[in-house]
Design a protein around this motif. Structure first.
Motif, PDB file in Angstrom:
ATOM      1  N   GLU A 149       0.823  -1.213   0.000  1.00 56.29           N
ATOM      2  CA  GLU A 149       0.000   0.000   0.000  1.00 56.29           C
ATOM      3  C   GLU A 149       0.861   1.268   0.000  1.00 56.29           C
ATOM      4  N   MET A 150       1.978   1.237   0.707  1.00 58.68           N
ATOM      5  CA  MET A 150       2.861   2.408   0.757  1.00 58.68           C
ATOM      6  C   MET A 150       3.470   2.683  -0.616  1.00 58.68           C
ATOM      7  N   GLN A 151       3.697   1.635  -1.399  1.00 55.92           N
ATOM      8  CA  GLN A 151       4.232   1.829  -2.745  1.00 55.92           C
ATOM      9  C   GLN A 151       3.195   2.448  -3.671  1.00 55.92           C
ATOM     10  N   LYS A 152       1.913   2.254  -3.379  1.00 53.52           N
ATOM     11  CA  LYS A 152       0.834   2.828  -4.190  1.00 53.52           C
ATOM     12  C   LYS A 152       0.580   4.294  -3.846  1.00 53.52           C
ATOM     13  N   THR A 153       1.058   4.725  -2.701  1.00 54.27           N
ATOM     14  CA  THR A 153       0.804   6.091  -2.237  1.00 54.27           C
ATOM     15  C   THR A 153       1.546   7.093  -3.109  1.00 54.27           C
ATOM     16  N   SER A 154       0.858   8.177  -3.445  1.00 52.88           N
ATOM     17  CA  SER A 154       1.545   9.249  -4.183  1.00 52.88           C
ATOM     18  C   SER A 154       1.941  10.331  -3.178  1.00 52.88           C
TER      19      SER A 154
END
Length: 59
Positions: free
Chosen positions: A14-19
């Motif tokens: 999920e953190m990798q999907k965060t912009s």
């Protein structure tokens, strides 16, 4: 133990999907927040002074 590993894998995913905001955006948003807080600080301080004066006039 498997549940913990799944949890942390999910968090990482999920953190990798965060912009994340750029540095310029961060400064802009921070400035907006600080200005808004200062505006409301002054507004409510003036309102408090006005109400205090009204109460003192009534007495």
């Amino acid at each position: 133990m498997a549940k913990k590993e799944n949890f942390f894998q999910g968090v990482k995913s999920e953190m990798q999907k965060t912009s994340w905001p750029t540095g310029k955006e961060l400064v802009k948003y921070t400035t907006i927040v600080v200005c808004t807080v200062i505006f409301f600080l002054i507004f409510f301080y003036a309102l408090d002074l006005g109400i205090t004066e009204l109460i003192n006039l009534i007495r």
